[in-house]
Design a protein around this motif. Sequence first.
Motif, PDB file in Angstrom:
ATOM      1  N   VAL A 102       2.730  -4.748   5.264  1.00  0.00           N
ATOM      2  CA  VAL A 102       2.737  -4.064   4.075  1.00  0.00           C
ATOM      3  C   VAL A 102       2.384  -5.395   2.842  1.00  0.00           C
ATOM      4  CG1 VAL A 102       3.469  -2.569   2.103  1.00  0.00           C
ATOM      5  CG2 VAL A 102       4.038  -2.164   4.487  1.00  0.00           C
ATOM      6  N   VAL A 103       1.264  -5.336   2.360  1.00  0.00           N
ATOM      7  CA  VAL A 103       1.000  -6.437   1.399  1.00  0.00           C
ATOM      8  C   VAL A 103       0.822  -5.688  -0.159  1.00  0.00           C
ATOM      9  CG1 VAL A 103      -0.916  -7.698   0.658  1.00  0.00           C
ATOM     10  CG2 VAL A 103      -0.946  -7.344   2.862  1.00  0.00           C
ATOM     11  N   VAL A 104       1.916  -6.479  -0.906  1.00  0.00           N
ATOM     12  CA  VAL A 104       2.122  -5.706  -2.105  1.00  0.00           C
ATOM     13  C   VAL A 104       1.586  -6.896  -3.288  1.00  0.00           C
ATOM     14  CG1 VAL A 104       3.711  -4.812  -3.816  1.00  0.00           C
ATOM     15  CG2 VAL A 104       3.915  -4.230  -1.463  1.00  0.00           C
ATOM     16  N   ASP A 105       0.715  -6.558  -4.197  1.00  0.00           N
ATOM     17  CA  ASP A 105       0.268  -7.611  -5.072  1.00  0.00           C
ATOM     18  C   ASP A 105       1.542  -7.860  -6.123  1.00  0.00           C
ATOM     19  OD1 ASP A 105      -1.230  -8.876  -7.175  1.00  0.00           O
ATOM     20  OD2 ASP A 105      -3.130  -8.027  -6.852  1.00  0.00           O
TER      21      ASP A 105
ATOM     22  N   ILE B 124       5.037   4.666   2.054  1.00  0.00           N
ATOM     23  CA  ILE B 124       4.367   3.945   3.432  1.00  0.00           C
ATOM     24  C   ILE B 124       5.680   3.895   4.126  1.00  0.00           C
ATOM     25  CG2 ILE B 124       3.812   2.155   4.600  1.00  0.00           C
ATOM     26  CD1 ILE B 124       1.882   1.721   2.252  1.00  0.00           C
ATOM     27  N   PHE B 125       6.717   3.330   3.559  1.00  0.00           N
ATOM     28  CA  PHE B 125       8.032   3.161   4.413  1.00  0.00           C
ATOM     29  C   PHE B 125       9.010   4.456   4.714  1.00  0.00           C
ATOM     30  CE2 PHE B 125       7.890  -0.981   2.305  1.00  0.00           C
ATOM     31  CZ  PHE B 125       7.671  -1.837   3.567  1.00  0.00           C
ATOM     32  N   THR B 126       8.734   5.587   4.118  1.00  0.00           N
ATOM     33  CA  THR B 126       9.295   6.697   4.299  1.00  0.00           C
ATOM     34  C   THR B 126       8.711   7.746   4.932  1.00  0.00           C
ATOM     35  OG1 THR B 126       8.949   7.345   2.072  1.00  0.00           O
ATOM     36  CG2 THR B 126      11.124   6.257   2.262  1.00  0.00           C
ATOM     37  N   LYS B 127       7.448   7.984   4.582  1.00  0.00           N
ATOM     38  CA  LYS B 127       6.735   8.913   5.044  1.00  0.00           C
ATOM     39  C   LYS B 127       5.571   8.664   6.383  1.00  0.00           C
ATOM     40  CE  LYS B 127       7.414  11.778   1.104  1.00  0.00           C
ATOM     41  NZ  LYS B 127       6.835  12.398  -0.041  1.00  0.00           N
ATOM     42  N   VAL B 128       5.177   7.371   6.159  1.00  0.00           N
ATOM     43  CA  VAL B 128       4.075   6.849   7.277  1.00  0.00           C
ATOM     44  C   VAL B 128       4.653   6.377   8.314  1.00  0.00           C
ATOM     45  CG1 VAL B 128       2.018   5.484   7.508  1.00  0.00           C
ATOM     46  CG2 VAL B 128       2.276   6.704   5.285  1.00  0.00           C
TER      47      VAL B 128
ATOM     48  N   VAL C 189      -2.253  -2.841   8.572  1.00  0.00           N
ATOM     49  CA  VAL C 189      -2.070  -3.580   7.250  1.00  0.00           C
ATOM     50  C   VAL C 189      -2.552  -2.525   6.195  1.00  0.00           C
ATOM     51  CG1 VAL C 189      -2.874  -5.266   5.962  1.00  0.00           C
ATOM     52  CG2 VAL C 189      -2.882  -5.615   8.345  1.00  0.00           C
ATOM     53  N   TYR C 190      -1.456  -2.408   5.242  1.00  0.00           N
ATOM     54  CA  TYR C 190      -1.473  -1.627   3.998  1.00  0.00           C
ATOM     55  C   TYR C 190      -1.499  -2.604   3.098  1.00  0.00           C
ATOM     56  CZ  TYR C 190      -0.264   2.125   7.184  1.00  0.00           C
ATOM     57  OH  TYR C 190      -0.009   3.042   8.062  1.00  0.00           O
TER      58      TYR C 190
END
Length: 316
Positions: free
Chosen positions: A67-70, A96-100, A167-168
């Motif tokens: 997971v890429v967070v800007d 993403i962490f809780t549902k995907v 990759v998100y």
Amino acid sequence: MVVRWAAMEFLRLSQERQKRRLRIEELILLLLRCLIVLSVVMAFARPVLRSLGFPIPGVNARVYAIVVVDNSFSMGLKGADGKSSFQRAQSAAQEIFTKVLKPGDAVSLVLLSNKPEEAIGSASYDLSAALKRVQSAKVGSRATDYLETAKTVSRLLKASKIPAKEVYWLSDDQSGAWESSRRESAKSFWKEFGTLARLTWVSVGTEAKERNNLAVEPPILANQLVTPQLSARLEAQLDNYSDKSYSALLVNLIVEGKKVGTTQVNLPPNGSATARFLYRFAQPRTYTGKIELQNSEDIDRLTADNSAPFAVPVRE
């Protein structure tokens, strides 16, 4: 006297073979019983092991997700809803962490900028801990660079032995972030990068019409020597990063927390102007202050660069 005949010898050998077969069957049965007990123990231990970061495969095939967070400077820009781009990125990461992603999936976390940070480098199976790390992250002061961040992501993908990779990428789509990718040498890298994992791009930026940004550059002291008898001249450049012009924009001089001067500047679209102040410092000591836009929240939703600090040493 013992007389051996063929039938007796056959029965004896048959009995020995039967004993060996029974021993093997008993060992196999014992092993199966041990595996059943171990499976039950592991089932009860899954929450504890997962909280400690141990890899616990789920019922489905495992996935390694990065997971890429800007968290570059531009992510502080607020939209019409009052939320910053970074806050929207945090919300998307939570989804993403809780549902995907599912229990048993591995995750890494990369904070995007021109100097990307591996917030979680080695693959972790603790999704709740990864979410907490995202929630505790802050917007930084660095520029945005997609190429440098992609290099970090590429290295993590190649190091993982999990076959299913995702990759998100959560960012605000700043055009300047692609500047380094325009080099000829970057083309082959991006071509290979596309084969390493399934990429999901999530745009969390504000609408283009809302991306008006003004910035105050660090002030410059025109006088080489400042004394109580001489007025100091302070200048700061103001930059307009939008297609909109600003007339009679008010700029304040703040010294020791008090407004001591105001001037007006006109800012052309995508241009610059200089705010100038004259001020006499009363005593010989070091003064601190800043030059700031007046009512900056009403004209600019990225307020972090709407002022610039300074320190002036005043001699006798």
